[in-house]
Design an enzyme around this catalytic site. Structure first.
Site, PDB file in Angstrom:
ATOM      1  N   ARG A 132       0.823  -1.215   0.000  1.00  0.00           N
ATOM      2  CA  ARG A 132       0.000   0.000   0.000  1.00  0.00           C
ATOM      3  C   ARG A 132       0.858   1.267   0.000  1.00  0.00           C
ATOM      4  O   ARG A 132       0.335   2.375  -0.084  1.00  0.00           O
ATOM      5  CB  ARG A 132      -0.898   0.036   1.256  1.00  0.00           C
ATOM      6  CG  ARG A 132      -1.852  -1.118   1.363  1.00  0.00           C
ATOM      7  CD  ARG A 132      -2.558  -1.094   2.710  1.00  0.00           C
ATOM      8  NE  ARG A 132      -3.596  -0.074   2.743  1.00  0.00           N
ATOM      9  CZ  ARG A 132      -4.901  -0.324   2.697  1.00  0.00           C
ATOM     10  NH1 ARG A 132      -5.322  -1.563   2.626  1.00  0.00           N
ATOM     11  NH2 ARG A 132      -5.772   0.649   2.718  1.00  0.00           N
TER      12      ARG A 132
ATOM     13  N   TYR B   9       0.755   4.278  -2.526  1.00  0.00           N
ATOM     14  CA  TYR B   9      -0.330   5.245  -2.325  1.00  0.00           C
ATOM     15  C   TYR B   9      -0.082   6.069  -1.066  1.00  0.00           C
ATOM     16  O   TYR B   9      -0.029   7.296  -1.110  1.00  0.00           O
ATOM     17  CB  TYR B   9      -1.654   4.485  -2.223  1.00  0.00           C
ATOM     18  CG  TYR B   9      -2.879   5.371  -2.115  1.00  0.00           C
ATOM     19  CD1 TYR B   9      -3.319   6.115  -3.203  1.00  0.00           C
ATOM     20  CD2 TYR B   9      -3.609   5.456  -0.927  1.00  0.00           C
ATOM     21  CE1 TYR B   9      -4.452   6.928  -3.111  1.00  0.00           C
ATOM     22  CE2 TYR B   9      -4.739   6.250  -0.825  1.00  0.00           C
ATOM     23  CZ  TYR B   9      -5.159   6.980  -1.928  1.00  0.00           C
ATOM     24  OH  TYR B   9      -6.280   7.783  -1.830  1.00  0.00           O
TER      25      TYR B   9
ATOM     26  N   GLY C 111       3.174   8.043  -1.239  1.00  0.00           N
ATOM     27  CA  GLY C 111       3.044   9.036  -2.313  1.00  0.00           C
ATOM     28  C   GLY C 111       2.240  10.228  -1.829  1.00  0.00           C
ATOM     29  O   GLY C 111       2.611  11.390  -2.031  1.00  0.00           O
TER      30      GLY C 111
ATOM     31  N   SER D 239     -19.006  -0.124  -2.736  1.00  0.00           N
ATOM     32  CA  SER D 239     -19.417  -0.550  -4.077  1.00  0.00           C
ATOM     33  C   SER D 239     -19.386  -2.076  -4.188  1.00  0.00           C
ATOM     34  O   SER D 239     -20.276  -2.698  -4.769  1.00  0.00           O
ATOM     35  CB  SER D 239     -18.533   0.099  -5.143  1.00  0.00           C
ATOM     36  OG  SER D 239     -17.183   0.013  -4.796  1.00  0.00           O
ATOM     37  N   ASN D 240     -18.355  -2.682  -3.599  1.00  0.00           N
ATOM     38  CA  ASN D 240     -18.259  -4.151  -3.610  1.00  0.00           C
ATOM     39  C   ASN D 240     -19.507  -4.808  -3.049  1.00  0.00           C
ATOM     40  O   ASN D 240     -20.121  -5.678  -3.669  1.00  0.00           O
ATOM     41  CB  ASN D 240     -17.110  -4.560  -2.680  1.00  0.00           C
ATOM     42  CG  ASN D 240     -15.963  -5.145  -3.430  1.00  0.00           C
ATOM     43  OD1 ASN D 240     -15.904  -5.026  -4.653  1.00  0.00           O
ATOM     44  ND2 ASN D 240     -15.049  -5.752  -2.718  1.00  0.00           N
ATOM     45  N   PHE D 241     -19.872  -4.369  -1.837  1.00  0.00           N
ATOM     46  CA  PHE D 241     -21.011  -4.974  -1.149  1.00  0.00           C
ATOM     47  C   PHE D 241     -22.296  -4.762  -1.951  1.00  0.00           C
ATOM     48  O   PHE D 241     -23.116  -5.670  -2.089  1.00  0.00           O
ATOM     49  CB  PHE D 241     -21.169  -4.389   0.260  1.00  0.00           C
ATOM     50  CG  PHE D 241     -20.141  -4.879   1.250  1.00  0.00           C
ATOM     51  CD1 PHE D 241     -19.143  -5.773   0.878  1.00  0.00           C
ATOM     52  CD2 PHE D 241     -20.178  -4.460   2.579  1.00  0.00           C
ATOM     53  CE1 PHE D 241     -18.193  -6.225   1.794  1.00  0.00           C
ATOM     54  CE2 PHE D 241     -19.244  -4.913   3.512  1.00  0.00           C
ATOM     55  CZ  PHE D 241     -18.245  -5.777   3.110  1.00  0.00           C
TER      56      PHE D 241
ATOM     57  N   GLY E 198     -14.593  -8.900  10.027  1.00  0.00           N
ATOM     58  CA  GLY E 198     -15.631  -7.885   9.836  1.00  0.00           C
ATOM     59  C   GLY E 198     -15.749  -6.934  11.004  1.00  0.00           C
ATOM     60  O   GLY E 198     -16.601  -6.045  11.007  1.00  0.00           O
TER      61      GLY E 198
ATOM     62  N   PRO F  20      -5.893  -1.467   7.684  1.00  0.00           N
ATOM     63  CA  PRO F  20      -6.077  -0.893   9.021  1.00  0.00           C
ATOM     64  C   PRO F  20      -7.289  -1.474   9.730  1.00  0.00           C
ATOM     65  O   PRO F  20      -8.293  -1.790   9.090  1.00  0.00           O
ATOM     66  CB  PRO F  20      -6.286   0.594   8.751  1.00  0.00           C
ATOM     67  CG  PRO F  20      -6.249   0.800   7.295  1.00  0.00           C
ATOM     68  CD  PRO F  20      -6.093  -0.512   6.608  1.00  0.00           C
TER      69      PRO F  20
ATOM     70  N   ARG G 113     -10.642   3.044  11.636  1.00  0.00           N
ATOM     71  CA  ARG G 113     -10.434   4.292  10.922  1.00  0.00           C
ATOM     72  C   ARG G 113     -11.625   5.185  11.203  1.00  0.00           C
ATOM     73  O   ARG G 113     -12.760   4.818  10.935  1.00  0.00           O
ATOM     74  CB  ARG G 113     -10.355   3.950   9.430  1.00  0.00           C
ATOM     75  CG  ARG G 113      -9.839   4.983   8.492  1.00  0.00           C
ATOM     76  CD  ARG G 113      -8.498   5.532   8.820  1.00  0.00           C
ATOM     77  NE  ARG G 113      -7.319   4.796   8.442  1.00  0.00           N
ATOM     78  CZ  ARG G 113      -7.064   4.304   7.262  1.00  0.00           C
ATOM     79  NH1 ARG G 113      -7.926   4.360   6.287  1.00  0.00           N
ATOM     80  NH2 ARG G 113      -5.932   3.732   7.019  1.00  0.00           N
TER      81      ARG G 113
HETATM   82  N1  LIG Z   1     -13.040   8.287  -2.597  1.00  0.00           N
HETATM   83  C1  LIG Z   1     -12.450   8.219  -1.434  1.00  0.00           C
HETATM   84  O1  LIG Z   1     -12.981   7.597  -0.513  1.00  0.00           O
HETATM   85  C2  LIG Z   1     -11.125   8.909  -1.201  1.00  0.00           C
HETATM   86  C3  LIG Z   1     -10.555   8.823   0.073  1.00  0.00           C
HETATM   87  C4  LIG Z   1      -9.343   9.454   0.307  1.00  0.00           C
HETATM   88  C5  LIG Z   1      -8.724  10.168  -0.686  1.00  0.00           C
HETATM   89  N2  LIG Z   1      -9.295  10.239  -1.921  1.00  0.00           N
HETATM   90  C6  LIG Z   1      -8.573  10.984  -2.958  1.00  0.00           C
HETATM   91  O2  LIG Z   1      -9.455  11.767  -3.722  1.00  0.00           O
HETATM   92  C7  LIG Z   1      -9.028  11.790  -5.083  1.00  0.00           C
HETATM   93  C8  LIG Z   1     -10.152  11.325  -5.987  1.00  0.00           C
HETATM   94  O3  LIG Z   1     -10.515  10.011  -5.633  1.00  0.00           O
HETATM   95  P1  LIG Z   1     -11.735   9.251  -6.313  1.00  0.00           P
HETATM   96  O4  LIG Z   1     -12.345   8.402  -5.284  1.00  0.00           O
HETATM   97  O5  LIG Z   1     -12.575  10.200  -7.053  1.00  0.00           O
HETATM   98  O6  LIG Z   1     -10.954   8.279  -7.295  1.00  0.00           O
HETATM   99  P2  LIG Z   1     -11.120   8.076  -8.889  1.00  0.00           P
HETATM  100  O7  LIG Z   1     -10.187   6.975  -9.251  1.00  0.00           O
HETATM  101  O8  LIG Z   1     -12.553   7.930  -9.246  1.00  0.00           O
HETATM  102  O9  LIG Z   1     -10.605   9.448  -9.452  1.00  0.00           O
HETATM  103  C9  LIG Z   1      -9.264   9.721  -9.714  1.00  0.00           C
HETATM  104  C10 LIG Z   1      -9.186  10.359 -11.087  1.00  0.00           C
HETATM  105  O10 LIG Z   1      -7.807  10.692 -11.349  1.00  0.00           O
HETATM  106  C11 LIG Z   1      -7.513  10.301 -12.685  1.00  0.00           C
HETATM  107  N3  LIG Z   1      -6.068  10.079 -12.771  1.00  0.00           N
HETATM  108  C12 LIG Z   1      -5.335   9.077 -12.214  1.00  0.00           C
HETATM  109  N4  LIG Z   1      -4.034   9.232 -12.520  1.00  0.00           N
HETATM  110  C13 LIG Z   1      -3.948  10.354 -13.293  1.00  0.00           C
HETATM  111  C14 LIG Z   1      -2.878  11.028 -13.924  1.00  0.00           C
HETATM  112  N5  LIG Z   1      -1.610  10.589 -13.825  1.00  0.00           N
HETATM  113  N6  LIG Z   1      -3.154  12.148 -14.652  1.00  0.00           N
HETATM  114  C15 LIG Z   1      -4.425  12.602 -14.766  1.00  0.00           C
HETATM  115  N7  LIG Z   1      -5.483  12.003 -14.188  1.00  0.00           N
HETATM  116  C16 LIG Z   1      -5.240  10.889 -13.457  1.00  0.00           C
HETATM  117  C17 LIG Z   1      -8.322   9.048 -12.914  1.00  0.00           C
HETATM  118  O11 LIG Z   1      -8.518   8.745 -14.279  1.00  0.00           O
HETATM  119  C18 LIG Z   1      -9.633   9.415 -12.201  1.00  0.00           C
HETATM  120  O12 LIG Z   1     -10.514  10.077 -13.062  1.00  0.00           O
HETATM  121  C19 LIG Z   1      -7.789  10.904  -5.162  1.00  0.00           C
HETATM  122  O13 LIG Z   1      -6.643  11.717  -5.120  1.00  0.00           O
HETATM  123  C20 LIG Z   1      -7.886  10.052  -3.932  1.00  0.00           C
HETATM  124  O14 LIG Z   1      -6.622   9.650  -3.475  1.00  0.00           O
HETATM  125  C21 LIG Z   1     -10.466   9.618  -2.208  1.00  0.00           C
END
Ligand SMILES: NC(=O)c1ccc[n+]([C@@H]2O[C@H](COP(=O)([O-])OP(=O)(O)OC[C@H]3O[C@@H](n4cnc5c(N)ncnc54)[C@H](O)[C@@H]3O)[C@@H](O)[C@H]2O)c1
Length: 318
Positions: free
Chosen positions: A150, A153, A156, A197-199, A215, A282, A285
């Site tokens: 992990r 991510y 990063g 979404s999975n569930f 669980g 984890p 959370r």
């Molecule tokens: N959804 C959550 O629960 C959640 C939780 C914590 C953090 N986040 C953060 O929020 C942001 C959006 O998440 P999300 O759930 O909408 O995910 P998502 O995967 O639906 O959206 C991410 C978008 O980024 C685009 N993308 C990926 N790599 C790219 C690149 N190199 N250049 C341009 N576009 C790129 C993808 O095509 C996608 O459209 C992310 O940064 C994610 O880490 C989301």
């Protein structure tokens, strides 16, 4: 420097990852508020379907672009949302995941520096890793494995936060860092392994609902509309509010409770089955959102009983 356009008029807003789940809802809300929206996405984890209704909008522009390469546009606000967000997607090409977070942050911060735009980073509760304090306040530094599956991510995103704060200290950039906790709602991908979404998909298809572990691990689930509201409030907060600010719903549910709720709301005959817990998953959370309450006057309003049926309807239609 705060752009003159922030005096209430329409802004030129860049949303990277704007075709994704959160990004597309954010683009929609920004357009509703009268702003010009530039959506930048390489469609790594999204489809045009999310933004097709927006393509006709006169204030909406779409640019296919990978944020690991520099971008030269004129904007007042940057929401940096681009990054694969679910383990299935971010582990498929881990090197690209780190590049998207780190090079993407460098490129967008460079753009903010050149244009004087305000910039918001979509960070994550994953920066806390497997936390040993509960709930997690922003002051907690986390318990993260730097070399696990992990890490591409988690680390990063941690490095992106470092870059944001170094640009703030060194170049006085107006930054905002949101630590987003589990968010759900329409336009999540049906097969990306995220728990909600999975569930729902398993329940709608009448398949067994898979729980990893026993669980009892807990998660908090924030409905997408609440989250987008939090992001927009943070972006428009006063300049001294940099974050990091936790955004999420503190209502805590065990994964088993979530599975049972989904079965109840879909009226499915699915059974729950248990599989071994993946590495570094984890156990607990839950956000401490006192900062968001105090600094943004924000707290989530949509309860699971309200948000889940809307999400279920989306997946049914799909
Ligand atoms: N959804 C959550 O629960 C959640 C939780 C914590 C953090 N986040 C953060 O929020 C942001 C959006 O998440 P999300 O759930 O909408 O995910 P998502 O995967 O639906 O959206 C991410 C978008 O980024 C685009 N993308 C990926 N790599 C790219 C690149 N190199 N250049 C341009 N576009 C790129 C993808 O095509 C996608 O459209 C992310 O940064 C994610 O880490 C989301």
């Amino acid at each position: 420097m705060i752009p003159a356009a922030s005096g209430g008029g329409p802004l030129r807003v860049l949303v990277t990852g704007g075709a994704g789940f959160l990004g597309s809802h954010l683009c929609e809300r920004l357009l509703e508020q009268g702003h010009d929206v530039l959506c930048v996405d390489n469609f790594y984890t999204s489809t045009r379907r999310n933004i097709i209704p927006l393509l006709e909008h006169p204030n909406f522009e779409l640019k296919r672009h990978d944020v690991t390469f520099p971008l030269y546009v004129e904007v007042d606000r940057i929401y940096n949302m681009a990054c694969p967000a679910s383990p299935i997607h971010y582990q498929r090409d881990p090197v690209q995941t780190t590049k998207t977070s780190v090079h993407g942050a460098i490129n967008m911060l460079g753009l903010a520096k050149r244009t004087g735009a305000r910039i918001l980073q979509a960070s994550t509760s994953e920066v806390y890793g497997d936390p040993d304090i509960h709930p997690q306040p922003e002051s907690y530094w986390g318990n993260v494995n730097p070399i696990g599956i992990r890490s591409c991510y988690d680390e990063g995103k941690r490095c992106a936060e470092t870059l944001f704060f170094d640009y703030w200290r060194q170049h006085k950039l107006p930054i905002k860092v949101a630590r987003i906790f589990n968010t759900y709602g329409p336009r999540m991908l049906p097969n990306d392994g995220r728990v909600v979404s999975n569930f729902i998909v398993q329940a709608l298809e009448g398949r067994d609902i898979t729980i990893y572990g026993d669980g009892s691990q807990t998660r908090s689930f924030c409905y997408v509309d609440d989250l987008v509201e939090g992001l927009m409030r943070l972006m428009e907060s006063s300049e001294e509010v940099t974050g990091p600010v936790n955004l999420g719903n503190p209502g805590e549910f065990s994964i088993k409770q979530l599975a049972e709720k989904v079965i109840e709301l879909t009226g499915s005959a699915s059974k729950i089955v248990y599989k071994p817990l993946p590495q570094d998953d984890p156990t607990q959370r839950k956000p401490d959102i006192s900062q968001a309450k105090e600094k943004l006057g924000w707290e989530p309003k949509v309860v699971l009983e309200e948000g889940l049926p809307k999400t279920i309807s989306f997946f049914k239609a799909l």
